[in-house]
Scaffold this motif. Sequence first.
Motif, PDB file in Angstrom:
ATOM      1  N   PRO A  83     -29.246 -31.613  16.074  1.00 30.92           N
ATOM      2  CA  PRO A  83     -28.026 -30.795  16.106  1.00 30.92           C
ATOM      3  C   PRO A  83     -27.799 -30.239  17.506  1.00 30.92           C
ATOM      4  O   PRO A  83     -28.728 -29.944  18.236  1.00 30.92           O
ATOM      5  N   ARG A  84     -26.558 -30.136  17.837  1.00 31.37           N
ATOM      6  CA  ARG A  84     -26.241 -29.583  19.147  1.00 31.37           C
ATOM      7  C   ARG A  84     -26.533 -28.095  19.160  1.00 31.37           C
ATOM      8  O   ARG A  84     -26.624 -27.445  18.120  1.00 31.37           O
ATOM      9  N   ALA A  85     -26.679 -27.534  20.324  1.00 33.22           N
ATOM     10  CA  ALA A  85     -27.050 -26.130  20.472  1.00 33.22           C
ATOM     11  C   ALA A  85     -26.039 -25.213  19.792  1.00 33.22           C
ATOM     12  O   ALA A  85     -26.424 -24.255  19.111  1.00 33.22           O
ATOM     13  N   LEU A  86     -24.767 -25.493  19.938  1.00 30.01           N
ATOM     14  CA  LEU A  86     -23.740 -24.669  19.319  1.00 30.01           C
ATOM     15  C   LEU A  86     -23.853 -24.717  17.797  1.00 30.01           C
ATOM     16  O   LEU A  86     -23.755 -23.689  17.126  1.00 30.01           O
ATOM     17  N   ASP A  87     -24.081 -25.910  17.246  1.00 39.53           N
ATOM     18  CA  ASP A  87     -24.242 -26.044  15.795  1.00 39.53           C
ATOM     19  C   ASP A  87     -25.447 -25.248  15.305  1.00 39.53           C
ATOM     20  O   ASP A  87     -25.390 -24.600  14.256  1.00 39.53           O
ATOM     21  N   ALA A  88     -26.535 -25.304  16.044  1.00 38.73           N
ATOM     22  CA  ALA A  88     -27.742 -24.572  15.659  1.00 38.73           C
ATOM     23  C   ALA A  88     -27.490 -23.058  15.708  1.00 38.73           C
ATOM     24  O   ALA A  88     -27.921 -22.321  14.819  1.00 38.73           O
ATOM     25  N   MET A  89     -26.778 -22.617  16.727  1.00 41.41           N
ATOM     26  CA  MET A  89     -26.484 -21.196  16.845  1.00 41.41           C
ATOM     27  C   MET A  89     -25.585 -20.729  15.702  1.00 41.41           C
ATOM     28  O   MET A  89     -25.817 -19.679  15.091  1.00 41.41           O
ATOM     29  N   ILE A  90     -24.583 -21.521  15.359  1.00 43.07           N
ATOM     30  CA  ILE A  90     -23.679 -21.177  14.258  1.00 43.07           C
ATOM     31  C   ILE A  90     -24.447 -21.137  12.949  1.00 43.07           C
ATOM     32  O   ILE A  90     -24.250 -20.230  12.129  1.00 43.07           O
ATOM     33  N   ALA A  91     -25.341 -22.084  12.747  1.00 41.20           N
ATOM     34  CA  ALA A  91     -26.139 -22.114  11.519  1.00 41.20           C
ATOM     35  C   ALA A  91     -27.013 -20.868  11.421  1.00 41.20           C
ATOM     36  O   ALA A  91     -27.138 -20.270  10.343  1.00 41.20           O
ATOM     37  N   ARG A  92     -27.616 -20.444  12.533  1.00 40.39           N
ATOM     38  CA  ARG A  92     -28.443 -19.221  12.515  1.00 40.39           C
ATOM     39  C   ARG A  92     -27.599 -17.995  12.203  1.00 40.39           C
ATOM     40  O   ARG A  92     -28.006 -17.126  11.428  1.00 40.39           O
ATOM     41  N   GLU A  93     -26.408 -17.933  12.797  1.00 45.79           N
ATOM     42  CA  GLU A  93     -25.524 -16.793  12.534  1.00 45.79           C
ATOM     43  C   GLU A  93     -25.071 -16.771  11.075  1.00 45.79           C
ATOM     44  O   GLU A  93     -25.038 -15.709  10.453  1.00 45.79           O
ATOM     45  N   ASN A  95     -26.671 -18.046   8.536  1.00 45.04           N
ATOM     46  CA  ASN A  95     -27.858 -17.697   7.750  1.00 45.04           C
ATOM     47  C   ASN A  95     -28.112 -16.194   7.789  1.00 45.04           C
ATOM     48  O   ASN A  95     -28.404 -15.570   6.763  1.00 45.04           O
ATOM     49  N   ALA A  96     -27.983 -15.598   8.966  1.00 38.29           N
ATOM     50  CA  ALA A  96     -28.181 -14.148   9.100  1.00 38.29           C
ATOM     51  C   ALA A  96     -27.115 -13.383   8.319  1.00 38.29           C
ATOM     52  O   ALA A  96     -27.420 -12.382   7.650  1.00 38.29           O
ATOM     53  N   ALA A  97     -25.873 -13.855   8.372  1.00 37.16           N
ATOM     54  CA  ALA A  97     -24.798 -13.193   7.630  1.00 37.16           C
ATOM     55  C   ALA A  97     -25.043 -13.288   6.129  1.00 37.16           C
ATOM     56  O   ALA A  97     -24.808 -12.326   5.392  1.00 37.16           O
ATOM     57  N   LEU A  98     -25.529 -14.429   5.665  1.00 38.97           N
ATOM     58  CA  LEU A  98     -25.822 -14.588   4.245  1.00 38.97           C
ATOM     59  C   LEU A  98     -26.943 -13.654   3.813  1.00 38.97           C
ATOM     60  O   LEU A  98     -26.833 -12.975   2.783  1.00 38.97           O
ATOM     61  N   HIS A  99     -28.003 -13.561   4.577  1.00 36.71           N
ATOM     62  CA  HIS A  99     -29.113 -12.666   4.239  1.00 36.71           C
ATOM     63  C   HIS A  99     -28.653 -11.208   4.228  1.00 36.71           C
ATOM     64  O   HIS A  99     -29.045 -10.434   3.348  1.00 36.71           O
ATOM     65  N   ALA A 100     -27.826 -10.835   5.187  1.00 40.08           N
ATOM     66  CA  ALA A 100     -27.309  -9.468   5.219  1.00 40.08           C
ATOM     67  C   ALA A 100     -26.426  -9.188   4.012  1.00 40.08           C
ATOM     68  O   ALA A 100     -26.500  -8.102   3.404  1.00 40.08           O
ATOM     69  N   ALA A 101     -25.595 -10.152   3.625  1.00 43.14           N
ATOM     70  CA  ALA A 101     -24.725  -9.968   2.460  1.00 43.14           C
ATOM     71  C   ALA A 101     -25.545  -9.863   1.179  1.00 43.14           C
ATOM     72  O   ALA A 101     -25.235  -9.051   0.293  1.00 43.14           O
ATOM     73  N   ILE A 102     -26.609 -10.652   1.067  1.00 45.08           N
ATOM     74  CA  ILE A 102     -27.478 -10.562  -0.119  1.00 45.08           C
ATOM     75  C   ILE A 102     -28.153  -9.201  -0.166  1.00 45.08           C
ATOM     76  O   ILE A 102     -28.291  -8.596  -1.234  1.00 45.08           O
ATOM     77  N   ALA A 103     -28.557  -8.676   0.989  1.00 49.00           N
ATOM     78  CA  ALA A 103     -29.217  -7.364   1.038  1.00 49.00           C
ATOM     79  C   ALA A 103     -28.268  -6.248   0.605  1.00 49.00           C
ATOM     80  O   ALA A 103     -28.721  -5.210   0.098  1.00 49.00           O
ATOM     81  N   ARG A 104     -26.961  -6.428   0.780  1.00 50.41           N
ATOM     82  CA  ARG A 104     -25.982  -5.398   0.418  1.00 50.41           C
ATOM     83  C   ARG A 104     -25.477  -5.512  -1.012  1.00 50.41           C
ATOM     84  O   ARG A 104     -24.611  -4.742  -1.425  1.00 50.41           O
ATOM     85  N   LEU A 105     -25.983  -6.473  -1.789  1.00 48.29           N
ATOM     86  CA  LEU A 105     -25.531  -6.624  -3.178  1.00 48.29           C
ATOM     87  C   LEU A 105     -25.927  -5.405  -3.999  1.00 48.29           C
ATOM     88  O   LEU A 105     -26.954  -4.772  -3.721  1.00 48.29           O
TER      89      LEU A 105
END
Length: 154
Positions: A83-93, A95-105
């Motif tokens: 994966p290109r660097a931009l794709d990897a960065m977007i995937a990490r972001e 993933n972080a947004a999903l984990h944060a949203a799950i924590a706020r449930l």
Amino acid sequence: MLRFLVARTGNPVEAEDLLQELWLRTREAPPGPIANGRAYLYRAAQNLVLDRIREARRREARDKDWSDSQAETIAGDRVDPQPRALDAMIAREDNAALHAAIARLPEGAGRAFRLHKLEGLPHAEVAARLGISRSGVEKHIAVAMAHLRRALEN
């Protein structure tokens, strides 16, 4: 001989090409005795027809492989197993947004969601662990999904 080739190929133009090729091949054939000249010519013509069919199949397979690889290249601008660097960065972001949203449930929805979606437990098992009905589990998961959808749309 031409009728024989037309019957085998279904194409008069291709049959004429094959007849010419047959003439060239028999002309260049090594000298030697041929017991039955007519049978020899018909066998050689049949072999040429089979060669054309095999060649057409190989060409179709090659063209299909090429068009499939072109579709991949066009779809992704290039075929790159890494994966290109931009794709990897977007995937990490993401993933972080999903984990944060799950924590706020909400508490109940979050527990039901984690047990069912992340740990893979069936609704009946989640209901037993949480001490609620299966219908309650379904409602908690529906609430969790609605919260996550709203959180991740932004």
